[in-house]
Design a protein around this motif. Structure first.
Motif: not given
Ligand SMILES: [Zn+2]
Length: 274
Positions: A133-160
């Protein structure tokens, strides 16, 4: 929430559909089983942000939950998508009643829930599950961080393409009932932008669509349209759950081996410029 909709979880074999229930030692699962309840969740089902709803842990078997952050003006954006590789509602185990957002079934299917007391306490007595469970939450935290970067740097078509590929991994099917309006809310963009990006994928023969229904006609090419965050997610997941990596990506055609960190970073930069 209608309490009558939930019934005792009596399908022993279906627990393997959720990887946390699957990884429970048999004796722990048998102790938990009297407290597990099952429900066939329809598309659009909402787990509200209430004390009653958040006194449970939720384990998707075949459904996919979308966790949405919401501003006071009603604007929403996807915070997390949780399917058979995860669970939702751990706040209750920490004595916190509420998330500040609701969970919505973006894809209907079966779900299991476990009341925090005594179920959560039994879970917390199993060291291997606490570690997972702890590993899963750290993994989710990584994904949340990446999502912020993704929204800023990647095109909508790539994100879709990334979002649709992740949904295919979670659902294991090529057909989704989702509208451009819903996708816009999930990705935090206007519906018109989603329609334009989707049109590009359709012209390329990667998806076909009718009103409110989407068919992933060529998942392999869809995967290659996605931004570098997809391989980044894969590499991070492999780090935290080395024994589940193959299964996580098994239905992803054309999936390349996880790249080294430097290679992945270069790939993400190329995608950002593309
Ligand atoms: Zn991205």
């Amino acid at each position: 929430m209608n309490a009558e909709q939930w019934r005792l979880h009596d399908h022993l074999s279906s627990r393997s559909d959720n990887h946390f229930l699957k990884s429970l030692p048999e004796d722990a699962y048998l102790r938990l089983r009297p407290f597990l309840e099952t429900f066939d969740v329809p598309n659009g089902y909402v787990i509200p942000n209430t004390r009653a709803a958040y006194s449970y842990l939720y384990f998707p078997l075949t459904c996919v939950l979308n966790i949405q952050g919401e501003l006071t003006d009603g604007a929403t954006t996807e915070v997390a998508t949780i399917g058979r590789y995860g669970f939702f509602g751990v706040n209750a185990m920490m004595g916190v009643s509420g998330m500040g957002g609701s969970a919505i079934a973006i894809h209907g299917g079966r779900m299991v829930r476990l009341r925090n007391l005594p179920g959560g306490s039994i879970l917390m007595s199993v060291p291997s599950i606490v570690r997972d469970m702890l590993r899963y939450f750290v993994f989710r935290n990584h994904l949340a961080t990446m999502a912020v970067i993704c929204q800023r740097h990647h095109s909508l078509e790539q994100r879709l393409a990334h979002w649709l590929t992740m949904m295919r991994i979670q659902t294991r099917i090529d057909d989704l009932d989702v509208t451009h309006e819903q996708l816009g809310r999930l990705l935090g963009v206007r519906r018109e932008g989603v329609s334009e990006a989707m049109k590009h994928l359709e012209v390329a023969g990667i998806v076909s669509q009718t009103r409110g229904h989407l068919h992933l006609a060529d998942p392999s090419r869809l995967r290659h349209h996605a931004c570098g965050c997809l391989d980044e997610s894969r590499a991070i997941h492999a780090k935290f759950f080395p024994n589940r990596t193959l299964d996580f990506w098994e239905l992803l055609p054309g999936s390349a081996p996880a790249a080294a960190p430097n290679e992945r970073r270069e790939s993400a930069c190329v995608n950002a410029r593309g």
